[in-house]
Motif scaffolding. Structure first.
Motif, PDB file in Angstrom:
ATOM      1  N   PHE A   1     -62.832 -11.759  18.507  1.00 11.92           N
ATOM      2  CA  PHE A   1     -63.537 -11.390  17.269  1.00 11.92           C
ATOM      3  C   PHE A   1     -65.029 -11.285  17.561  1.00 11.92           C
ATOM      4  N   ALA A   2     -65.614 -10.169  17.179  1.00  8.92           N
ATOM      5  CA  ALA A   2     -67.060  -9.994  17.312  1.00  8.92           C
ATOM      6  C   ALA A   2     -67.565  -9.466  15.977  1.00  8.92           C
ATOM      7  N   GLY A   3     -68.287 -10.300  15.257  1.00  4.82           N
ATOM      8  CA  GLY A   3     -68.672  -9.919  13.907  1.00  4.82           C
ATOM      9  C   GLY A   3     -70.114 -10.181  13.595  1.00  4.82           C
ATOM     10  N   HIS A   4     -70.565  -9.510  12.552  1.00  8.82           N
ATOM     11  CA  HIS A   4     -71.872  -9.771  11.965  1.00  8.82           C
ATOM     12  C   HIS A   4     -71.618 -10.503  10.641  1.00  8.82           C
ATOM     13  N   VAL A   5     -72.072 -11.731  10.581  1.00 12.73           N
ATOM     14  CA  VAL A   5     -71.862 -12.578   9.420  1.00 12.73           C
ATOM     15  C   VAL A   5     -73.222 -13.016   8.886  1.00 12.73           C
ATOM     16  N   CYS A   6     -73.372 -12.900   7.594  1.00 16.25           N
ATOM     17  CA  CYS A   6     -74.587 -13.379   6.942  1.00 16.25           C
ATOM     18  C   CYS A   6     -74.414 -14.884   6.711  1.00 16.25           C
ATOM     19  N   VAL A   7     -75.237 -15.683   7.382  1.00 11.55           N
ATOM     20  CA  VAL A   7     -75.141 -17.141   7.294  1.00 11.55           C
ATOM     21  C   VAL A   7     -76.391 -17.668   6.591  1.00 11.55           C
ATOM     22  N   ASP A   8     -76.188 -18.256   5.443  1.00 17.81           N
ATOM     23  CA  ASP A   8     -77.303 -18.767   4.634  1.00 17.81           C
ATOM     24  C   ASP A   8     -78.369 -17.704   4.417  1.00 17.81           C
ATOM     25  N   GLY A   9     -77.916 -16.459   4.223  1.00 15.95           N
ATOM     26  CA  GLY A   9     -78.826 -15.369   3.904  1.00 15.95           C
ATOM     27  C   GLY A   9     -79.390 -14.649   5.105  1.00 15.95           C
ATOM     28  N   ALA A  10     -79.089 -15.096   6.315  1.00  9.51           N
ATOM     29  CA  ALA A  10     -79.621 -14.446   7.525  1.00  9.51           C
ATOM     30  C   ALA A  10     -78.473 -13.889   8.348  1.00  9.51           C
ATOM     31  N   ALA A  11     -78.638 -12.653   8.828  1.00  8.49           N
ATOM     32  CA  ALA A  11     -77.615 -12.014   9.648  1.00  8.49           C
ATOM     33  C   ALA A  11     -77.473 -12.739  10.971  1.00  8.49           C
TER      34      ALA A  11
ATOM     35  N   ARG B   1     -62.677 -16.412  20.344  1.00  3.39           N
ATOM     36  CA  ARG B   1     -61.456 -16.008  21.031  1.00  3.39           C
ATOM     37  C   ARG B   1     -60.320 -16.912  20.568  1.00  3.39           C
ATOM     38  N   GLY B   2     -59.131 -16.320  20.407  1.00  4.11           N
ATOM     39  CA  GLY B   2     -57.974 -17.097  20.017  1.00  4.11           C
ATOM     40  C   GLY B   2     -56.704 -16.305  20.215  1.00  4.11           C
ATOM     41  N   ASN B   3     -55.560 -16.915  19.874  1.00  3.73           N
ATOM     42  CA  ASN B   3     -54.300 -16.206  20.047  1.00  3.73           C
ATOM     43  C   ASN B   3     -53.991 -15.244  18.896  1.00  3.73           C
ATOM     44  N   GLY B   4     -54.870 -15.197  17.918  1.00  2.00           N
ATOM     45  CA  GLY B   4     -54.739 -14.271  16.808  1.00  2.00           C
ATOM     46  C   GLY B   4     -56.094 -14.054  16.170  1.00  2.00           C
ATOM     47  N   LEU B   5     -56.137 -13.127  15.209  1.00  2.00           N
ATOM     48  CA  LEU B   5     -57.413 -12.805  14.591  1.00  2.00           C
ATOM     49  C   LEU B   5     -58.000 -14.012  13.866  1.00  2.00           C
ATOM     50  N   ILE B   6     -57.164 -14.726  13.106  1.00  2.49           N
ATOM     51  CA  ILE B   6     -57.669 -15.862  12.323  1.00  2.49           C
ATOM     52  C   ILE B   6     -58.206 -16.953  13.239  1.00  2.49           C
ATOM     53  N   SER B   7     -57.462 -17.264  14.308  1.00  7.01           N
ATOM     54  CA  SER B   7     -57.943 -18.316  15.213  1.00  7.01           C
ATOM     55  C   SER B   7     -59.207 -17.892  15.939  1.00  7.01           C
ATOM     56  N   SER B   8     -59.369 -16.592  16.203  1.00  2.80           N
ATOM     57  CA  SER B   8     -60.595 -16.142  16.869  1.00  2.80           C
ATOM     58  C   SER B   8     -61.791 -16.243  15.932  1.00  2.80           C
ATOM     59  N   VAL B   9     -61.592 -15.987  14.633  1.00  2.94           N
ATOM     60  CA  VAL B   9     -62.684 -16.148  13.660  1.00  2.94           C
ATOM     61  C   VAL B   9     -63.086 -17.620  13.577  1.00  2.94           C
ATOM     62  N   ILE B  10     -62.092 -18.501  13.516  1.00  4.20           N
ATOM     63  CA  ILE B  10     -62.370 -19.943  13.429  1.00  4.20           C
ATOM     64  C   ILE B  10     -63.109 -20.419  14.679  1.00  4.20           C
TER      65      ILE B  10
ATOM     66  N   THR C   1     -58.787  -7.465   7.455  1.00  8.41           N
ATOM     67  CA  THR C   1     -60.102  -7.827   6.918  1.00  8.41           C
ATOM     68  C   THR C   1     -59.967  -8.866   5.819  1.00  8.41           C
ATOM     69  N   ALA C   2     -58.911  -8.758   5.009  1.00 10.75           N
ATOM     70  CA  ALA C   2     -58.681  -9.761   3.969  1.00 10.75           C
ATOM     71  C   ALA C   2     -58.495 -11.141   4.579  1.00 10.75           C
ATOM     72  N   SER C   3     -57.811 -11.219   5.721  1.00 14.54           N
ATOM     73  CA  SER C   3     -57.605 -12.530   6.355  1.00 14.54           C
ATOM     74  C   SER C   3     -58.913 -13.086   6.910  1.00 14.54           C
ATOM     75  N   VAL C   4     -59.795 -12.198   7.447  1.00 15.13           N
ATOM     76  CA  VAL C   4     -61.106 -12.660   7.914  1.00 15.13           C
ATOM     77  C   VAL C   4     -61.909 -13.206   6.738  1.00 15.13           C
ATOM     78  N   ARG C   5     -61.901 -12.481   5.636  1.00 13.46           N
ATOM     79  CA  ARG C   5     -62.638 -12.931   4.455  1.00 13.46           C
ATOM     80  C   ARG C   5     -62.079 -14.265   3.948  1.00 13.46           C
TER      81      ARG C   5
END
Length: 556
Positions: free
Chosen positions: A461-471, A477-486, A540-544
């Motif tokens: 997973f390689a993402g741009h996430v706004c954290v506390d208002g800052a990009a 990395r993980g065995n699935g999308l959800i585990s890679s986000v975590i 994308t719904a699972s990432v959200r």
């Protein structure tokens, strides 16, 4: 109140009918219906209906399917006479509808009643006089023979007035008024005397209306009276037995239903039970009681709210929210256990292999009466997780997992306790969106992401996430999308989550359908947090959903 009411009131005597048959009978067909809204109901109003309201009410009765309508008491005054005469002369009465007028047994009143119907294609003239001992003794000061003669003389006048107007198809109805408190043998005697004058036949029957003018006994006694009368009236096949119950004891509907079981053919009453004192028999309730037993009542109540609104406008009487079938709250559950049972009932109904209705707490499908399911479950401080989940599903299409229902319901409970009022769908959605960070300020908000697969099969997973208002760039990395986000959140933000459950479903169908994802996570300190994600793309719904759960780490 008296300590010993027996010193002032006497118990109503039972009917000696040891071989009564009605208790083992069932209602298998609808009765003939007669509406008395425009006469009995109108007389019960503080401000009687004017011509415009009476005409609107008449049109409603026709639309509902009433084929017999008592339109007034023409001898009461010019307003009544002119309305009835106007209905007839304007052609407002459909060919399949019989209008009925009421008259006391007096020559001048009977003559006026017939005059109001001049030119009618067909009509019923309803004659009455009181026959009970109290009326004979207190009101009239007459003997039984004298009271009987009033009825017979009135029948003769009816016969003669009808003969003067041979172009109208006349039908006759007679009521031994105060029947329910009169001696049965005397009621039979008076009715037999009326029959001797009018000579009914099976092809041209007379209607005998048997009123519970004031309800003075339990409905089983009224049923005994009806069965006794049916058994003993001469030429029963030339008689239509009609019921006119009142609600003084609160059992007007029950008395009508038991009276039908006892052999009656016809039921008189008002839509929603208007009438003198505590009201007449509620025709809507009787009809829909029959409907719930699989019998077509031959009345169209598929838009119950339109019926309620018209009755309210014409009578200026409110309809109580607990009125059977018609009240605003009769299909509504606030109690948590009730809501849970209803929610499960609807779910089971959707999987049935037949069309039979079986939903707890709902004896009839509200949709059959034109009611939506949105108001079936409403939320207040008494509500439980099932009710809250129902409202979210009906409003937004979200089918919350069972454990998430419990999690969210405590937030709704807290809101209901704070506000001390019923919560509507908007309140509940705002609470949901705030609890799971779907709207408004969010510590973690997804802007964009890419997902790739490593040579060993891991998901990256390689993402741009706004954290506390800052990009911020987040990768994991993980065995699935959800585990890679975590994994990415743990490395970039120090958020430690362990997924314990995951659910997803479509919202809607077709090209516009969206996906909803629900993730249940355990935090490093052993707490459970839930996340929700909604997007057109299920991944994308699972990432959200994971980011929603991360938002709850510090907030739950």
């Amino acid at each position: 109140m008296l300590r010993d009411p027996s010193t002032k009131y006497r118990a109503f005597p039972p009917v000696n009918l040891p071989d009564r048959q009605w208790p083992s009978r069932t209602i298998t067909a609808p009765p003939r219906w007669l509406s008395t809204d425009l006469r009995d109901g109108n007389q019960a109003l503080i401000d009687p209906m004017d011509g415009e309201k009476k005409r609107r009410f008449f049109d409603l009765l026709v639309k509902v399917g009433l084929k017999e309508i008592e339109v007034g008491f023409p001898s009461a005054g010019a307003t009544e006479f002119d309305f009835i005469s106007g209905l007839v002369k304007s052609g407002a009465v459909p060919d399949d509808v019989l209008v009925q007028v009421l008259t006391q047994s007096r020559r001048d009143l009977i003559e006026t009643s017939f005059a109001s119907l001049d030119g009618a294609r067909a009509a019923i003239v309803h004659l009455y006089n009181a026959v009970s001992p109290a009326w004979r003794r207190i009101v009239f000061g007459m003997s039984r023979d004298e009271v009987r003669e009033i009825a017979v003389t009135g029948a003769k006048v009816m016969r003669d007035e009808a003969a003067k107007r041979p172009n109208t198809d006349w039908h006759f109805q007679y009521s031994p008024e105060t029947f329910s408190t009169a001696e049965l043998d005397f009621s039979l005697e008076v009715c037999a005397g009326v029959m001797d004058v009018l000579r009914p036949t099976p092809e041209r029957p007379i209607i005998f209306n048997l009123p519970a003018t004031v309800e003075c006994a339990t409905p089983n006694i009224y049923a005994d009276q009806i069965e006794y009368f049916c058994r003993n009236i001469p030429n029963r096949d030339a008689v239509v037995i009609s019921l006119h119950t009142h609600n003084d004891r609160g059992t007007g509907v029950a008395a009508a239903e038991l009276g039908m079981m006892a052999g009656a053919d016809r039921v008189e009453g008002c839509l929603l039970g208007n009438g003198e004192r505590t009201g007449n028999c509620d025709l809507v309730t009787v009809a829909l009681n029959i409907y719930t037993q699989g019998i077509d009542p031959k009345l169209d109540l598929s838009n119950i709210d339109a019926v309620v609104n018209t009755v309210n406008y014409c009578t200026n009487l409110p309809v109580h929210p607990r009125t059977p079938y018609a009240g605003d709250l009769v299909f509504t559950a606030f109690s948590g256990s009730h809501q849970d049972a209803i929610k499960k009932g609807f779910a089971a109904q959707a999987t049935r292999n037949d069309d039979y209705w079986e939903v707890p707490y709902l004896p009839i499908d509200p949709a059959d009466l034109g009611r939506s399911y949105e108001a079936v479950i409403r939320v207040n401080s008494q509500s439980g997780k099932g009710g809250v989940a129902w409202v979210i599903e009906q409003d937004k299409g979200l089918k919350l997992p069972k454990r998430m229902q419990a999690d969210f319901s405590r937030h709704v409970q807290a809101l209901a306790d704070r506000t001390s009022r019923e919560l509507d769908a908007g309140d509940i959605w705002r609470c949901f969106a705030e609890t799971y960070a779907l709207e408004g300020p969010q510590r973690f908000a997804l802007e964009a992401y890419d997902e790739t697969r490593a040579p060993n099969g891991d998901r990256i997973f390689a993402g741009h996430v706004c954290v506390d208002g800052a990009a911020q760039s987040v990768s994991g990395r993980g065995n699935g999308l959800i585990s890679s986000v975590i994994d990415g959140l743990g490395q970039a933000c120090g958020i430690a989550l362990d997924v314990t459950d995951y659910h997803e479903h479509a919202i809607g169908t077709g090209s516009d359908a969206q996906a909803a994802a629900y993730v249940e996570c355990r935090t490093a300190d052993g707490r459970t947090v839930w996340g929700v994600g909604i997007d057109a793309d299920v991944a994308t719904a699972s990432v959200r959903a994971v980011l929603s759960a991360a938002n709850g780490v510090g907030g739950n």
